[in-house]
Design an enzyme around this catalytic site. Structure first.
Site, short mmCIF file in Angstrom:
data_model
loop_
_atom_site.label_atom_id
_atom_site.label_comp_id
_atom_site.label_asym_id
_atom_site.label_seq_id
_atom_site.Cartn_x
_atom_site.Cartn_y
_atom_site.Cartn_z
N ALA A 8 -5.86 -1.78 -4.98
CA ALA A 8 -5.23 -0.45 -5.02
C ALA A 8 -5.87 0.39 -6.12
O ALA A 8 -5.82 0.04 -7.29
CB ALA A 8 -3.73 -0.60 -5.27
N ASP A 66 0.85 -1.20 0.00
CA ASP A 66 0.00 0.00 0.00
C ASP A 66 0.88 1.24 0.00
O ASP A 66 1.89 1.30 0.71
CB ASP A 66 -0.92 0.02 1.22
CG ASP A 66 -2.10 0.96 1.05
OD1 ASP A 66 -1.87 2.18 0.97
OD2 ASP A 66 -3.25 0.48 0.98
N TYR A 117 -26.30 15.56 -1.98
CA TYR A 117 -26.28 16.03 -3.36
C TYR A 117 -27.70 16.10 -3.96
O TYR A 117 -28.51 15.16 -3.79
CB TYR A 117 -25.45 15.10 -4.24
CG TYR A 117 -23.96 15.32 -4.16
CD1 TYR A 117 -23.42 16.59 -4.36
CD2 TYR A 117 -23.08 14.27 -3.94
CE1 TYR A 117 -22.05 16.80 -4.32
CE2 TYR A 117 -21.71 14.46 -3.91
CZ TYR A 117 -21.20 15.74 -4.10
OH TYR A 117 -19.84 15.94 -4.06
N THR A 177 -15.74 -2.16 -10.13
CA THR A 177 -16.91 -1.47 -9.58
C THR A 177 -18.08 -1.51 -10.56
O THR A 177 -17.88 -1.59 -11.78
CB THR A 177 -16.57 0.00 -9.28
OG1 THR A 177 -17.75 0.73 -8.95
CG2 THR A 177 -15.93 0.67 -10.49
N ASP A 178 -19.29 -1.43 -10.02
CA ASP A 178 -20.47 -1.37 -10.88
C ASP A 178 -20.56 -0.05 -11.64
O ASP A 178 -21.31 0.08 -12.60
CB ASP A 178 -21.76 -1.61 -10.08
CG ASP A 178 -21.98 -0.62 -8.95
OD1 ASP A 178 -21.13 0.27 -8.74
OD2 ASP A 178 -23.01 -0.74 -8.25
N GLU A 179 -19.76 0.93 -11.23
CA GLU A 179 -19.82 2.23 -11.90
C GLU A 179 -19.33 2.18 -13.34
O GLU A 179 -19.59 3.11 -14.11
CB GLU A 179 -19.04 3.28 -11.10
CG GLU A 179 -19.65 3.57 -9.74
CD GLU A 179 -19.03 4.76 -9.05
OE1 GLU A 179 -18.82 5.79 -9.71
OE2 GLU A 179 -18.75 4.65 -7.84
N GLU A 197 -7.41 4.73 -6.87
CA GLU A 197 -8.05 5.98 -6.50
C GLU A 197 -9.53 5.79 -6.78
O GLU A 197 -9.91 5.35 -7.86
CB GLU A 197 -7.49 7.13 -7.34
CG GLU A 197 -6.01 7.38 -7.15
CD GLU A 197 -5.70 8.04 -5.81
OE1 GLU A 197 -6.64 8.56 -5.18
OE2 GLU A 197 -4.52 8.03 -5.41
N HIS A 203 -23.64 13.04 -12.16
CA HIS A 203 -23.99 12.14 -11.06
C HIS A 203 -24.93 11.02 -11.54
O HIS A 203 -26.03 11.28 -12.01
CB HIS A 203 -24.69 12.94 -9.95
CG HIS A 203 -24.65 12.28 -8.62
ND1 HIS A 203 -25.14 12.87 -7.47
CD2 HIS A 203 -24.20 11.06 -8.23
CE1 HIS A 203 -24.98 12.06 -6.45
NE2 HIS A 203 -24.42 10.95 -6.89
N LYS A 213 -11.45 2.86 -14.15
CA LYS A 213 -11.70 1.47 -13.73
C LYS A 213 -12.12 0.63 -14.92
O LYS A 213 -11.72 -0.54 -15.04
CB LYS A 213 -12.76 1.43 -12.63
CG LYS A 213 -12.32 2.03 -11.30
CD LYS A 213 -11.16 1.26 -10.68
CE LYS A 213 -11.59 -0.09 -10.13
NZ LYS A 213 -10.48 -0.77 -9.40
N TYR A 230 -13.19 8.69 -12.75
CA TYR A 230 -12.94 7.51 -11.91
C TYR A 230 -13.46 6.24 -12.58
O TYR A 230 -12.71 5.27 -12.77
CB TYR A 230 -13.61 7.67 -10.54
CG TYR A 230 -13.82 6.35 -9.84
CD1 TYR A 230 -12.72 5.55 -9.50
CD2 TYR A 230 -15.09 5.88 -9.53
CE1 TYR A 230 -12.89 4.32 -8.87
CE2 TYR A 230 -15.26 4.66 -8.91
CZ TYR A 230 -14.17 3.88 -8.57
OH TYR A 230 -14.35 2.66 -7.97
#
Length: 342
Positions: free
Chosen positions: A82, A33, A210, A125-127, A84, A279, A157, A153
């Protein structure tokens, strides 16, 4: 089995390390890390002195360091946490995310290739799927849902995921990918929704929400996520993506109100702020594949998990108060440099 866990001083990575060391006391875990703002060595203090645990401070983008570590330790598997991961920060400075999340992943996979690691697992990630409309609760993200990112971001990913699959197809690297929904639980950095709202409510500060607070997320208790990753690493099919979801959809405003109710605080603390750029409105994962192939289902209901999470933050005020004061960043100096451990 010997595990190299990158990003293991962060939220999900540290919980994964705790999970491994408890479930497999004969296994060895090496944590790599960088200890950036979200990496907290004090999170790992209960395992630092275990004979089967080793901590290494370093950057996954540092090719020489990564190669030396993998060559010397010869782990069986690399699990890459690891990253961001904060959307707001990625909007402010995308380049950091591209470097860590894409270049860093490639460095790890190059090391995995060179030293013939048995499994490289990418925690995603699901994003990467973008978002879903609020008025279509029947729609869910599947593993073959096209990638459609909304932020620097999530784009970083998604880029890493594509690179992982390219290494599998081009070089035959034994890889797996998991894409999870929003995690919550102990040791989450207090910039994220749930710990941030808990901390602010306890301090009688305004709780920033938000937009209209209607954005929906699928909430997954972190220990359930750790169990899913472990199953994928040990039993998942090489070259496959597995969605890991909690079947716990809640909108942000509901979460905030629940926290206030549990803490006995007034909803007058809620303060609506200008919405984040781009968003996403709704995330929802279909975990059918991992259930059918590996038998995994989340064990923790949201009602139980959120109560346990709030209780944990109440019982560990020193942990998050130290972070919010910035003092946690001195922990590595105190624990390692001052004590001559490195």
């Amino acid at each position: 089995m010997k595990h190299l866990v990158t990003g293991g001083a962060g939220f999900i990575g540290s919980n994964y390390i705790f999970y491994l060391l408890e479930k497999y006391p004969e296994d060895k875990v090496i944590c790599l890390d960088k200890l950036t703002y979200a990496g907290n060595l004090s999170t790992l203090k209960t395992v630092l002195d275990l004979p089967n645990f080793k901590f290494v401070k370093g950057d996954i983008c540092d090719r020489e360091l990564v190669y030396d570590l993998v060559e010397n330790e010869r782990p069986d598997v690399i699990v890459n946490f690891a990253a961001e991961s904060h959307v707001d920060r990625s909007i402010e400075d995308p380049s950091i995310f591209l470097n860590t999340n894409i270049i860093g992943t490639s460095v790890l996979m190059d090391a995995a290739r060179k030293y013939e690691i048995k499994r490289f697992h990418q925690v995603s990630t699901d994003e990467v799927y973008g978002d879903l409309p609020l008025d279509r609760p029947d729609l869910l993200f599947h593993e073959d849902t096209p990638l459609h990112t909304s932020s620097p971001y999530s784009s970083s990913k998604a880029g890493a995921d594509l690179l992982v699959m390219a290494y599998y197809r081009t070089f035959g690297l034994p890889v797996t990918i998991s894409r999870c929904s929003n995690n919550y639980g102990p040791y989450q950095f207090p910039e994220k929704l749930i710990p941030l709202m808990i901390a602010k409510a306890l301090n009688e500060e305004k709780l920033p929400v938000y937009g209209d607070g209607a954005n929906v997320r699928d909430w997954l208790y972190v220990e359930d996520h750790c169990e899913a990753i472990d199953l994928i690493v040990r039993k998942g099919r090489i070259g496959e993506v597995y969605n890991v979801g909690g079947h716990n959809e809640r909108n942000n405003l509901t979460i905030v109100k629940l926290i206030l109710e549990e803490l006995g605080k007034s909803e007058d603390l809620i303060h609506f702020v200008t919405d984040r750029k781009g968003h996403d409105r709704r995330y929802a994962i279909d975990p059918t594949k991992i259930h059918n192939e590996l038998g995994w289902l989340p064990k923790t209901t949201f009602e139980k998990g959120i109560k346990e999470t709030i209780a944990w933050y109440l019982e560990h005020r020193e942990w998050w108060q130290t972070i919010m004061s910035g003092e946690y960043q001195n922990y590595y100096q105190k624990m390692y440099l001052d004590k001559g451990r490195v």
